[in-house]
Write a protein that holds these residues in place. Structure first.
Motif, short mmCIF file in Angstrom:
data_model
loop_
_atom_site.label_atom_id
_atom_site.label_comp_id
_atom_site.label_asym_id
_atom_site.label_seq_id
_atom_site.Cartn_x
_atom_site.Cartn_y
_atom_site.Cartn_z
N TYR A 58 0.80 -1.04 0.00
CA TYR A 58 0.17 -0.03 0.03
C TYR A 58 0.84 1.56 -0.12
O TYR A 58 0.86 2.14 -0.85
CB TYR A 58 -0.87 -0.03 1.31
N GLU A 59 1.75 1.20 0.96
CA GLU A 59 2.62 2.50 1.03
C GLU A 59 3.54 2.79 -0.19
O GLU A 59 3.65 3.67 -0.69
CB GLU A 59 3.45 2.35 2.15
N LYS A 60 4.18 1.70 -1.05
CA LYS A 60 4.77 1.77 -2.00
C LYS A 60 3.96 2.22 -3.28
O LYS A 60 4.22 3.30 -3.97
CB LYS A 60 5.38 0.41 -2.60
N GLU A 61 2.73 1.84 -3.19
CA GLU A 61 1.85 2.32 -4.21
C GLU A 61 1.34 3.84 -4.10
O GLU A 61 1.44 4.37 -5.10
CB GLU A 61 0.37 1.44 -4.42
N GLU A 62 1.18 4.05 -3.01
CA GLU A 62 0.97 5.55 -2.73
C GLU A 62 2.05 6.38 -3.04
O GLU A 62 1.73 7.31 -3.58
CB GLU A 62 0.50 5.81 -0.98
N ILE A 63 3.32 6.03 -2.64
CA ILE A 63 4.48 6.87 -3.01
C ILE A 63 4.66 6.88 -4.35
O ILE A 63 4.77 7.92 -4.89
CB ILE A 63 5.58 6.30 -2.17
N SER A 64 4.30 5.83 -5.10
CA SER A 64 4.50 5.95 -6.72
C SER A 64 3.38 6.91 -7.18
O SER A 64 3.89 7.60 -8.09
CB SER A 64 4.41 4.55 -7.16
N LYS A 65 2.11 6.60 -6.91
CA LYS A 65 1.19 7.68 -7.19
C LYS A 65 1.67 9.02 -6.99
O LYS A 65 1.38 9.95 -8.03
CB LYS A 65 -0.21 7.21 -6.55
N GLU A 66 2.16 9.37 -5.82
CA GLU A 66 2.50 10.67 -5.49
C GLU A 66 3.45 11.33 -6.52
O GLU A 66 3.70 12.38 -6.71
CB GLU A 66 2.63 10.93 -3.99
N GLU A 67 4.60 10.20 -6.62
CA GLU A 67 5.58 10.73 -7.35
C GLU A 67 5.22 11.13 -8.90
O GLU A 67 5.76 12.00 -9.49
CB GLU A 67 6.60 9.61 -7.45
N LYS A 68 4.25 10.36 -9.16
CA LYS A 68 3.61 10.50 -10.78
C LYS A 68 3.11 11.80 -10.82
O LYS A 68 3.14 12.69 -11.49
CB LYS A 68 2.72 9.40 -10.89
N TYR A 69 2.08 12.21 -9.79
CA TYR A 69 1.61 13.89 -9.52
C TYR A 69 2.68 14.78 -9.59
O TYR A 69 2.40 15.87 -10.33
CB TYR A 69 0.86 13.69 -8.18
N LEU A 70 3.59 14.33 -8.89
CA LEU A 70 4.68 15.76 -8.70
C LEU A 70 5.43 15.54 -10.03
O LEU A 70 5.67 17.04 -10.51
CB LEU A 70 5.69 15.13 -7.54
N LYS A 71 5.46 14.73 -10.82
CA LYS A 71 6.14 14.79 -11.90
C LYS A 71 5.28 15.45 -13.17
O LYS A 71 5.96 16.43 -13.81
CB LYS A 71 6.47 13.28 -12.80
N ALA A 73 3.36 17.71 -12.01
CA ALA A 73 3.32 19.17 -11.67
C ALA A 73 4.54 19.83 -12.05
O ALA A 73 4.44 21.11 -12.29
CB ALA A 73 3.12 19.09 -10.14
N ALA A 74 5.44 19.32 -12.10
CA ALA A 74 6.96 19.66 -12.38
C ALA A 74 6.87 20.01 -13.95
O ALA A 74 7.44 20.86 -14.30
CB ALA A 74 7.85 18.58 -12.05
N GLU A 75 6.16 19.47 -14.64
CA GLU A 75 6.11 19.51 -16.10
C GLU A 75 5.55 20.93 -16.39
O GLU A 75 5.83 21.91 -17.30
CB GLU A 75 5.49 18.38 -16.83
N LEU A 76 4.59 21.06 -15.67
CA LEU A 76 3.91 22.41 -15.91
C LEU A 76 4.73 23.47 -15.33
O LEU A 76 4.81 24.58 -16.08
CB LEU A 76 2.38 22.33 -15.20
N ALA A 77 5.27 23.48 -14.15
CA ALA A 77 6.43 24.50 -13.93
C ALA A 77 7.47 24.62 -14.78
O ALA A 77 7.79 25.75 -15.15
CB ALA A 77 7.00 24.14 -12.51
N LYS A 78 8.17 23.44 -15.46
CA LYS A 78 9.07 23.70 -16.40
C LYS A 78 8.54 24.35 -17.64
O LYS A 78 9.25 25.25 -18.35
CB LYS A 78 9.83 22.43 -16.64
N LYS A 85 11.69 22.21 -7.00
CA LYS A 85 12.07 21.15 -6.26
C LYS A 85 11.16 20.33 -5.74
O LYS A 85 9.94 20.77 -5.43
CB LYS A 85 12.95 21.79 -4.86
N LEU A 86 11.22 18.98 -5.80
CA LEU A 86 10.10 18.02 -5.64
C LEU A 86 10.34 17.04 -4.30
O LEU A 86 11.39 16.83 -4.38
CB LEU A 86 9.93 16.96 -6.85
N LYS A 87 9.40 16.82 -3.81
CA LYS A 87 9.48 15.97 -2.60
C LYS A 87 8.31 15.26 -2.14
O LYS A 87 7.31 15.97 -2.06
CB LYS A 87 10.21 16.95 -1.28
N VAL A 88 8.34 14.18 -1.92
CA VAL A 88 7.57 13.28 -1.34
C VAL A 88 7.60 13.16 -0.09
O VAL A 88 8.56 12.42 0.59
CB VAL A 88 7.10 11.77 -1.83
N LEU A 89 6.76 13.50 0.92
CA LEU A 89 6.77 13.29 2.55
C LEU A 89 5.71 12.22 3.11
O LEU A 89 4.61 12.00 2.23
CB LEU A 89 6.64 14.63 3.30
#
Length: 143
Positions: A58-71, A73-78, A85-89
């Protein structure tokens, strides 16, 4: 003007609006942009119901999902000329965002508003509300 802007991002429509506003402000002020996602840990009381392997999956899936969201978001910023700077907490979102902001010298936290039930126009979400009450930085809640 702001120098370090933190936006809490979870892939929701509300956080997308917050991201767009944070990008605008960062461009205008020449600030650095921090895009941070927070996943909630598995509920401790559920440990008796699920195996360690299920919890880890579950935790691995949630981290993977959040990393995808941040990626994304980073594209829009770029596209807008920013190098975020990206970070999953992991933890309680308001507490994690406040700690990150303090540790990284952020002077503005931008989040989306979350409505609850029929009181959507009256209530802030718990994360936004906690940030407004307790953060050491200015907080912008985007509607």
């Amino acid at each position: 003007m702001y120098k370090e802007i933190l936006v809490g991002y979870d892939g929701s429509q509300a956080s997308q609006k917050a991201l767009e506003r944070a990008i605008e402000i960062a461009k205008l002020s020449g600030a650095n942009l921090h895009i941070v996602g927070v996943i909630r840990p598995f509920e401790f009381g559920a440990v008796d119901i699920y195996t360690i392997e299920e919890i880890e999956a579950y935790e691995k899936e949630e981290i993977s999902k959040e990393e995808k969201y941040l990626k994304n978001a980073a594209e829009l910023a770029k596209q807008n000329g920013l190098e975020p700077k990206l970070k999953v907490l992991e933890g309680e979102p308001a507490e994690e965002l406040m700690s990150y902001a303090d540790e990284n010298g952020c002077d503005l936290i931008v989040v989306g508003r979350r409505g609850v039930g029929g009181f959507k126009r009256l209530l802030l979400g718990s994360t936004a509300s906690s940030l407004v009450k307790y953060a050491n930085q200015s907080v912008l809640v985007v509607v």
